[in-house]
Design a protein around this motif. Sequence first.
Motif, PDB file in Angstrom:
ATOM      1  N   ASP A   1      -6.219  -0.436  -4.346  1.00 24.12           N
ATOM      2  CA  ASP A   1      -5.668  -1.122  -3.177  1.00 24.12           C
ATOM      3  C   ASP A   1      -6.694  -2.099  -2.614  1.00 24.12           C
ATOM      4  O   ASP A   1      -7.633  -1.690  -1.931  1.00 24.12           O
ATOM      5  N   GLU A   2      -6.537  -3.369  -2.907  1.00 24.61           N
ATOM      6  CA  GLU A   2      -7.465  -4.416  -2.476  1.00 24.61           C
ATOM      7  C   GLU A   2      -8.918  -4.004  -2.718  1.00 24.61           C
ATOM      8  O   GLU A   2      -9.723  -3.996  -1.779  1.00 24.61           O
TER       9      GLU A   2
ATOM     10  N   SER B   1       0.840  -1.208   0.000  1.00 25.94           N
ATOM     11  CA  SER B   1       0.000   0.000   0.000  1.00 25.94           C
ATOM     12  C   SER B   1       0.869   1.249   0.000  1.00 25.94           C
ATOM     13  O   SER B   1       0.572   2.232  -0.681  1.00 25.94           O
TER      14      SER B   1
END
Length: 258
Positions: free
Chosen positions: A173-174, A44
């Motif tokens: 991000d995810e 991240s």
Amino acid sequence: MAKRIDVSGLSAYYSNHKAIDDISMTVEPRSVTAFIGPSGCGKSTFLRTLNRMHEVTPGGRVEGKVLLDDENLYGSGVDPVSVRRTVGMVFQRPNPFPTMSIFDNVAAGLRLNGMRRKNELENVVEKSLKGANLWNEVKDRLNKPGSGLSGGQQQRLCIARAIAVEPQVLLMDEPCSALDPISTLAIEDLIGELKARFTIVIVTHNMQQAARVSDRTAFFNLSAIGQPGKLIELDDTERIFSNPSVQATEDYISGRFG
Ligand SMILES: Nc1ncnc2c1ncn2[C@@H]1O[C@H](COP(=O)(O)OP(=O)(O)OP(=O)(O)O)[C@@H](O)[C@H]1O
Ligand SMILES: [Mg+2]
């Protein structure tokens, strides 16, 4: 082929803590790159250095270079706000502006960029919602709050909001980790369509997802807790998942750690 993103010698810190160490890699235009690796290895953090979001965190600092189409994002005189417009971001939890309608959520960035004419806004909002595969589900309730949508719909709304301003790169991000399997597949299909227009970098803990959506996969790892994360291997996704060069990659993708 020309590189859209060219990172060299990039390290990122939180005050004195070095979170990622000396990362160099390139990303080609109109491709999907997946970042995988164990929790805490800096995926991240690295993603946020690609649109200058890292420095928004107090103590957040970067060394090294990130070239976007040959321009250093960290060069003197570069405006971080315009960088974030060119390199958009979609987060783990869908985060539509809660008090805004579906329409206004998508129009927000366009208005910030100075778009005022109603029919122009309507055209781009419709095109963006179609691009995010959400139009048919919301076209009759554009004035209802975005927060009234399901989680999967909210995430597609956030993608519509991100693509409305025509970024060059989309960082995710995810993006599916808070979604059910059906919504997850919808987002994965969407990523496959969006790569015709955008360059996409996605962080995921889901190996099948990385294998399904990405052209290239980057494996990150840390040598011990508290040590900075490093890029261990970056290659074609097919190769990473069938015949990686580094043992640690093999161990990770086959579930032996992480
Ligand atoms: N806001 C912050 N302040 C201080 N340290 C931070 C902050 N955010 C992350 N870190 C540290 O930086 C390192 C990398 O964190 P990061 O969140 O980038 O990892 P990650 O690979 O995304 O992990 P995960 O898979 O759990 O999301 C970790 O050691 C983490 O504790
Ligand atoms: Mg993370």
